[in-house]
Design an enzyme around this catalytic site. Structure first.
Site, PDB file in Angstrom:
ATOM      1  N   ASP A  38     -24.146  36.672  24.889  1.00 54.88           N
ATOM      2  CA  ASP A  38     -22.749  36.541  25.351  1.00 54.88           C
ATOM      3  C   ASP A  38     -22.283  36.302  26.708  1.00 54.88           C
ATOM      4  OD1 ASP A  38     -19.974  37.255  24.802  1.00 54.88           O
ATOM      5  OD2 ASP A  38     -20.242  39.511  25.140  1.00 54.88           O
ATOM      6  N   HIS A  72     -17.639  35.561  24.639  1.00 51.97           N
ATOM      7  CA  HIS A  72     -16.554  35.873  23.317  1.00 51.97           C
ATOM      8  C   HIS A  72     -15.238  35.794  24.015  1.00 51.97           C
ATOM      9  CE1 HIS A  72     -16.921  40.154  24.934  1.00 51.97           C
ATOM     10  NE2 HIS A  72     -15.513  40.124  24.901  1.00 51.97           N
ATOM     11  N   SER A 104     -13.467  42.994  30.104  1.00 52.49           N
ATOM     12  CA  SER A 104     -14.736  42.460  29.455  1.00 52.49           C
ATOM     13  C   SER A 104     -15.227  41.203  30.361  1.00 52.49           C
ATOM     14  CB  SER A 104     -14.875  42.123  28.234  1.00 52.49           C
ATOM     15  OG  SER A 104     -15.951  41.729  27.560  1.00 52.49           O
TER      16      SER A 104
END
Length: 302
Positions: free
Chosen positions: A83, A53, A159
């Site tokens: 992801d 993402h 992330s």
């Protein structure tokens, strides 16, 4: 006694800093577009594993390692459902991460390690492994056989970074934003195997049968001599689908797929991935209270 406590605390603090520094040598900043950036983990020489993402588009991706300048990265493969994405970086001077051995323990100390900011500086937060479980449905429909959760804060840019133990070994890959704001972690074993598949094929093959189904409990009188207590009731079959060609009918109760028990939709989705795509698979159903075995082709989902 007070001095001894101070020395113990200082030694503990130094050990955590050493762990963060060690892990940081294998963590890079990933710039995936004008407004998107995150972190990544070097899992093999010149290969970076990150979260899908943070990649705004397939081109114009770069990474920054410790003390280095931004380097162009090539997208090798991505799996939005899980992801995860893999990047190749020519001449990347960064060590491959060391995966932690054994199963992480709930309650063990953990550090979230990433890189953010224009300088790609190291960013670290601390916490514990707060939960472990699985299987679970991910935010874009993928299914994760096992997951970890941490209370270590994952600030913007972290992330795709690493959750590491007190020795600096990687427990898993951070994927913030999945699970209604909770910080979830893809365990190293799953993340590394997915990375290898993406590096080899560019994508994860997922099959489909073309059925609509819902979990049901099987009354003992309708088990057809099998011990399983539940299965998937077929409530719809697409015309011309693999299921239709394989002989599945509305009203069948699917109880096994390629020899593996099936009791809910997640079980079936997991079994439809990977090596079964493109071949005929034995499917066990209960039809009218009798057990039957069919051969159903598994086609790749478009």
């Amino acid at each position: 006694m007070e001095r001894r406590n101070e020395e113990t605390l200082a030694a503990f603090s130094d050990a955590l800093a050493d762990a963060a520094e060690s892990a940081g040598r294998s963590v890079v900043r990933v710039i995936g577009g004008r407004r998107h950036s995150g972190s990544g983990v070097v899992y093999a020489p010149g290969m970076v594993l990150t979260v899908s993402h943070v990649l705004e588009r397939e081109g114009d991706v770069s990474v920054t390692a410790s003390g280095g300048e931004p380097a162009a990265a090539r997208l090798v493969g991505r799996d939005p459902a899980a992801d995860l994405a893999v990047l190749a970086v020519e001449g990347l001077e960064a060590e491959a991460a060391s995966p932690a051995g054994g199963e992480p323990r709930v309650g063990q100390l953990a550090l979230a390690v990433g890189r953010s900011g224009r300088d790609g500086g190291l960013r670290v937060t601390s916490g514990v492994v707060s939960a472990a479980g699985g299987p679970a449905r991910m935010w874009r429909g993928g299914r994760l056989e096992r997951y970890l959760q941490t209370d270590a804060a994952v600030y913007p840019g972290l992330s795709g970074g690493a959750l590491v133990d007190a020795r600096g070994a990687v427990i898993g890959v951070l994927t913030a934003g999945w699970g209604r704001g909770a910080t979830f972690v893809i365990p190293t074993g799953i993340a590394w195997s997915t990375a290898e598949a993406l590096a080899e094929r560019g994508t994860i093959r997922r099959g489909y049968l073309g059925i609509l189904s819902q979990p049901v409990r099987l009354p003992e009188s309708q088990r057809g001599g099998i011990s399983r207590r539940g299965g998937l009731l077929v409530v719809g079959v697409e015309e011309g689908s693999p299921a239709s060609r394989g002989g599945l009918l509305v009203g069948d109760i699917l109880v096994a797929f390629d020899g593996e028990p099936v009791e809910d939709t997640d079980d079936l989705l997991a079994l439809l991935a990977g090596e079964r795509v493109g071949r005929e698979v034995p499917v066990e159903v209960v039809r009218g209270g009798e057990r039957r075995e069919l051969g159903v082709p598994v086609e790749e989902r478009g």
